[in-house]
Design a protein around this motif. Structure first.
Motif, mmCIF file in Angstrom:
data_model
loop_
_atom_site.group_PDB
_atom_site.id
_atom_site.type_symbol
_atom_site.label_atom_id
_atom_site.label_comp_id
_atom_site.label_asym_id
_atom_site.label_seq_id
_atom_site.Cartn_x
_atom_site.Cartn_y
_atom_site.Cartn_z
ATOM 1 N N ASP A 161 38.557 24.331 15.263
ATOM 2 C CA ASP A 161 38.913 25.728 15.017
ATOM 3 C C ASP A 161 37.894 26.382 14.080
ATOM 4 O O ASP A 161 37.494 27.538 14.290
ATOM 5 C CB ASP A 161 40.307 25.829 14.398
ATOM 6 N N ARG A 162 37.484 25.653 13.055
ATOM 7 C CA ARG A 162 36.474 26.184 12.132
ATOM 8 C C ARG A 162 35.173 26.474 12.867
ATOM 9 O O ARG A 162 34.524 27.506 12.649
ATOM 10 C CB ARG A 162 36.221 25.177 11.010
ATOM 11 N N LYS A 195 40.257 38.274 15.223
ATOM 12 C CA LYS A 195 40.218 38.671 13.816
ATOM 13 C C LYS A 195 38.856 38.414 13.179
ATOM 14 O O LYS A 195 38.602 38.855 12.062
ATOM 15 C CB LYS A 195 41.292 37.917 13.022
ATOM 16 N N VAL A 196 37.989 37.689 13.880
ATOM 17 C CA VAL A 196 36.703 37.271 13.313
ATOM 18 C C VAL A 196 35.639 38.305 13.661
ATOM 19 O O VAL A 196 35.428 38.622 14.836
ATOM 20 C CB VAL A 196 36.290 35.885 13.837
ATOM 21 N N SER A 235 35.473 29.563 15.109
ATOM 22 C CA SER A 235 35.482 30.766 14.290
ATOM 23 C C SER A 235 34.070 31.150 13.855
ATOM 24 O O SER A 235 33.687 32.329 13.900
ATOM 25 C CB SER A 235 36.378 30.548 13.061
ATOM 26 N N ASP A 263 39.284 28.796 9.233
ATOM 27 C CA ASP A 263 39.832 28.057 10.375
ATOM 28 C C ASP A 263 40.703 28.958 11.255
ATOM 29 O O ASP A 263 41.604 28.470 11.939
ATOM 30 C CB ASP A 263 40.614 26.838 9.906
ATOM 31 N N GLU A 264 40.426 30.254 11.268
ATOM 32 C CA GLU A 264 41.223 31.226 12.027
ATOM 33 C C GLU A 264 41.229 30.869 13.516
ATOM 34 O O GLU A 264 40.176 30.672 14.138
ATOM 35 C CB GLU A 264 40.664 32.631 11.830
ATOM 36 N N ARG A 265 42.435 30.779 14.096
ATOM 37 C CA ARG A 265 42.559 30.478 15.528
ATOM 38 C C ARG A 265 42.518 31.738 16.395
ATOM 39 O O ARG A 265 42.104 31.669 17.550
ATOM 40 C CB ARG A 265 43.871 29.733 15.777
ATOM 41 N N ASP A 266 42.958 32.860 15.837
ATOM 42 C CA ASP A 266 42.913 34.125 16.573
ATOM 43 C C ASP A 266 41.518 34.726 16.391
ATOM 44 O O ASP A 266 41.238 35.416 15.407
ATOM 45 C CB ASP A 266 43.989 35.075 16.039
ATOM 46 N N ALA A 319 38.388 37.064 8.285
ATOM 47 C CA ALA A 319 39.280 35.997 8.718
ATOM 48 C C ALA A 319 39.085 34.734 7.883
ATOM 49 O O ALA A 319 38.033 34.516 7.279
ATOM 50 C CB ALA A 319 39.017 35.671 10.194
ATOM 51 N N LEU A 320 40.101 33.891 7.870
ATOM 52 C CA LEU A 320 39.993 32.593 7.218
ATOM 53 C C LEU A 320 39.038 31.704 8.003
ATOM 54 O O LEU A 320 38.804 31.907 9.205
ATOM 55 C CB LEU A 320 41.370 31.935 7.109
ATOM 56 N N THR A 379 38.987 35.331 0.596
ATOM 57 C CA THR A 379 38.522 36.449 1.422
ATOM 58 C C THR A 379 38.439 37.690 0.533
ATOM 59 O O THR A 379 39.117 37.767 -0.503
ATOM 60 C CB THR A 379 39.470 36.748 2.608
#
Length: 376
Positions: A342-343, A275-276, A346, A269-272, A266-267, A127
């Motif tokens: 998850d990916r 944040k995306v 996101s 595979d971010e679940r939250d 965000a990463l 990131t």
């Protein structure tokens, strides 16, 4: 997967490496291939190489793939040498041939390996929070595209046919939905519906290519920010790596994937999902860097679709993650159940963020084109 050092020593013995194997260790975080660094003793001097597997389930013709890589890296090396670039060996990957002269070697278990010269004093990032580093990544990919505009020898092989054909990716998703018997369709209903509602977006770039509105070019096709090595001292994008998908394509696919990976904090595979987002300041920095090295050869229609490209690429990659999830996680590496879903979610949140800001993004494109003179 981590392999014992004796296996890495055997791999090295099948390539044109003339030193004595010292040690090897795993590097990289790629979804597809396994990558290792290996040190060799050359008369008291330690020289490092990269040994990497080629996933032949993903890339069924490794020899043709390596023909592409060898042509591309050889052409870039020639251009850097012509320019008398003092750092030429760090600005293009150097393929080390197998002892039989091929670009890769297959072991007794059917695993294909290739070898590169290791590039020191450079780092990849997952990131980015620095606008200047975003410009550096974009300059590197734009320069990579520009250097390949005159590659001789005819059309490159398509290592994965229809790789970025969004319409066919949507078709593959529907086939996976129809064939799924693992209970995952119900878990992913929200994501499936998201793609279905945007099916009209999918064919835009493919239609432009087919009609001649934009030219087919040699492109990277996987322009994640971690596919650029950043020089540790200068923080300039020193070398574009991971050339498996270099083949005929559109610059819009490349720029869109830069938007997808560089502007999102965000990463993958971010679940939250809160944040995306697509950060406008990072988009502007990315566009400034890319335009400085690529603006001189883009046509008007390519320019007009730069902002749109991020939305399309996030949709494509999200659909690919989702399809793999429904098929049982057979393509992308996963480390936990549900990671591909998850990916996908996101990516779809990023699509939504771009949709909400797309008009402003087009204004940024117009402003950068007016105010920034390309270097080429």
């Amino acid at each position: 997967m981590m392999r014992p050092e004796r296996e890495l020593a055997e791999v090295g013995a099948h390539f044109q490496i003339h030193g004595r194997f010292l040690r090897g260790f795993s590097i990289g975080t790629g979804h597809i291939n396994d990558t290792y660094a290996a040190d060799y003793d050359y008369g008291g001097q330690t020289v490092r190489f990269v040994h990497q597997t080629i996933n032949h389930r993903v890339f069924p013709e490794p020899l043709r793939l390596m023909e592409n890589v060898t042509r591309v890296t050889g052409h870039m090396a020639s251009k850097l040498a012509e320019a008398d670039d003092p750092d030429a060996r760090r600005k293009a990957l150097t393929v080390v041939p197998a002892r039989d002269g091929n670009g890769c070697w297959k072991n007794g278990d059917g695993v294909y390996w290739r070898t590169y010269v290791y590039i020191h004093r450079a780092t990849t990032f997952e990131t980015l929070d620095s606008e200047e580093r975003a410009r550096a990544v974009a300059r590197a990919f734009g320069r990579f595209q520009r250097m390949l505009t005159d590659i001789p020898g005819g059309r490159l092989h398509e290592t994965i046919p229809d790789f970025h054909d969004a319409g066919k990716r949507c078709d593959a998703l529907e086939a996976a939905v129809a064939a799924s018997k693992n209970g995952r369709v119900s878990e992913a209903k929200d994501a499936i519906d998201f793609v279905r509602k945007r099916r009209d977006v999918a064919g835009v770039i493919r239609k432009l290519l087919d009609s001649g509105g934009i030219p087919e070019r040699v492109t990277h096709n996987d322009t994640k920010l971690n596919n650029v090595l950043i020089d540790d001292a200068t923080e300039e994008g020193i070398c574009v790596i991971d050339l498996d998908t270099v083949m005929p394509g559109s610059v819009l696919y490349d720029f869109g994937d830069m938007i997808r990976t560089v502007t999102n904090p965000a990463l993958e595979d971010e679940r939250d999902l809160s944040k995306v987002c697509m950060r406008m300041n990072m988009f502007r920095a990315l566009l400034e860097g890319y335009w400085s090295t690529a603006g001189g050869f883009l046509n008007e229609t390519e320019r007009e679709h730069l902002a749109f490209s991020g939305k399309l690429l996030a949709l494509i990659i999200g659909a690919r993650f989702l399809t793999d999830y429904l098929q049982g996680d057979t393509y992308f590496k996963v480390h936990r159940r549900g990671q591909n879903l998850d990916r996908a979610r996101s990516q779809f949140r990023l699509v939504k963020s771009i949709e909400e800001q797309e008009e402003e993004m087009r204004g940024v494109v117009d402003d950068v084109v007016r105010s920034c003179e390309p270097l080429c």
